[in-house]
Design a protein around this motif. Sequence first.
Motif, PDB file in Angstrom:
ATOM      1  N   ARG A  52       0.800  -1.239   0.057  1.00 41.35           N
ATOM      2  CA  ARG A  52      -0.070  -0.068  -0.074  1.00 41.35           C
ATOM      3  C   ARG A  52       0.813   1.417  -0.113  1.00 41.35           C
ATOM      4  N   GLU A  53       1.879   1.090   0.714  1.00 44.38           N
ATOM      5  CA  GLU A  53       2.876   2.260   0.969  1.00 44.38           C
ATOM      6  C   GLU A  53       3.508   2.604  -0.490  1.00 44.38           C
ATOM      7  N   LEU A  54       4.095   1.499  -1.153  1.00 39.83           N
ATOM      8  CA  LEU A  54       4.869   1.586  -2.406  1.00 39.83           C
ATOM      9  C   LEU A  54       4.217   1.756  -3.501  1.00 39.83           C
ATOM     10  N   ALA A  55       3.160   1.253  -3.755  1.00 39.25           N
ATOM     11  CA  ALA A  55       2.235   1.179  -4.762  1.00 39.25           C
ATOM     12  C   ALA A  55       0.929   1.875  -4.622  1.00 39.25           C
ATOM     13  N   ALA A  96      -3.091  -1.436  -5.397  1.00 43.37           N
ATOM     14  CA  ALA A  96      -2.325  -2.564  -5.537  1.00 43.37           C
ATOM     15  C   ALA A  96      -2.627  -3.579  -4.704  1.00 43.37           C
ATOM     16  N   VAL A  97      -3.848  -3.518  -3.858  1.00 43.75           N
ATOM     17  CA  VAL A  97      -4.177  -4.620  -3.052  1.00 43.75           C
ATOM     18  C   VAL A  97      -5.483  -4.833  -3.488  1.00 43.75           C
ATOM     19  N   GLU A 132      -0.881  -6.910  -6.060  1.00 44.55           N
ATOM     20  CA  GLU A 132      -0.375  -6.832  -7.448  1.00 44.55           C
ATOM     21  C   GLU A 132       1.173  -7.242  -7.399  1.00 44.55           C
ATOM     22  N   PRO A 133       1.471  -8.464  -8.022  1.00 44.23           N
ATOM     23  CA  PRO A 133       2.683  -9.300  -8.069  1.00 44.23           C
ATOM     24  C   PRO A 133       3.920  -8.577  -7.988  1.00 44.23           C
ATOM     25  N   ALA A 149       4.483  -5.556  -7.240  1.00 44.86           N
ATOM     26  CA  ALA A 149       4.629  -4.527  -6.203  1.00 44.86           C
ATOM     27  C   ALA A 149       4.723  -5.378  -4.839  1.00 44.86           C
ATOM     28  N   GLY A 150       4.369  -6.777  -5.131  1.00 42.20           N
ATOM     29  CA  GLY A 150       4.660  -7.690  -4.199  1.00 42.20           C
ATOM     30  C   GLY A 150       6.110  -8.255  -3.896  1.00 42.20           C
ATOM     31  N   ILE A 151       6.620  -8.256  -5.121  1.00 40.23           N
ATOM     32  CA  ILE A 151       8.125  -8.373  -5.285  1.00 40.23           C
ATOM     33  C   ILE A 151       8.928  -7.318  -4.691  1.00 40.23           C
ATOM     34  N   ARG A 152       8.548  -5.924  -4.818  1.00 36.51           N
ATOM     35  CA  ARG A 152       9.179  -4.820  -4.498  1.00 36.51           C
ATOM     36  C   ARG A 152       8.914  -4.830  -2.857  1.00 36.51           C
TER      37      ARG A 152
END
Length: 200
Positions: A45-48, A52-53, A71-72, A74-77
């Motif tokens: 949520r913070e990054l994207a 993205a959730v 979102e995958p 964003a999940g990797i990051r």
Amino acid sequence: VTDSRGGLGAAVGPGPGETTLMADAGRYRLMACAHLDRVLLHLVRELAGTGAVAAVEPAGDGSGQCQLVVEPLAGIRAALVIRAAAAAVLDAQVGRARGAGHGWADIGRVLGLENDAADIGVPLDEAAFNCSTIGDVDHDAGDYPRWVRWTCATCGQQVTDYGPLCGPRPGASEDGHADDCARHLTALAPWVDDPNPDRP
Ligand SMILES: [Zn+2]
């Protein structure tokens, strides 16, 4: 008690509950994953952004309960951030262990490096020191640390630890203890009559 290469620390060998800890590793990992899933959601949520959730209902689940998925990419990051944070937590605990008087061999054993060290023909304490990233890393020497810094729990001073390759004499491998540090004086005691106790 000292370990084989001069670390002043607790007795070598599995501590109370350590065997149980290993047997329960899978369960503890699941517990950690459950917590980290929540951290991951927060980070994504913070990054994207909140977009993205998403809440989805698992196909064929039939429970009517929605599941939050990220979102995958964003999940990797977010997972990379978690991995870096976990490495920092591990480093901090290694530093605390040295500060508390545990030798590098003790730490290597807890890190599970015994087989790897034997495979590459490196002493366990050296393998543990080489794994540490809490000090000054020498990229020319294959990313091995030149020194590692931690706070001595006995004297409260920051100690620069040049590692097991400096030999067993703490006078040569540890710099920065207070002059009256009981731990350091005890470690130096075997060489007190040596004309040059700082010699490796
Ligand atoms: Zn000290």
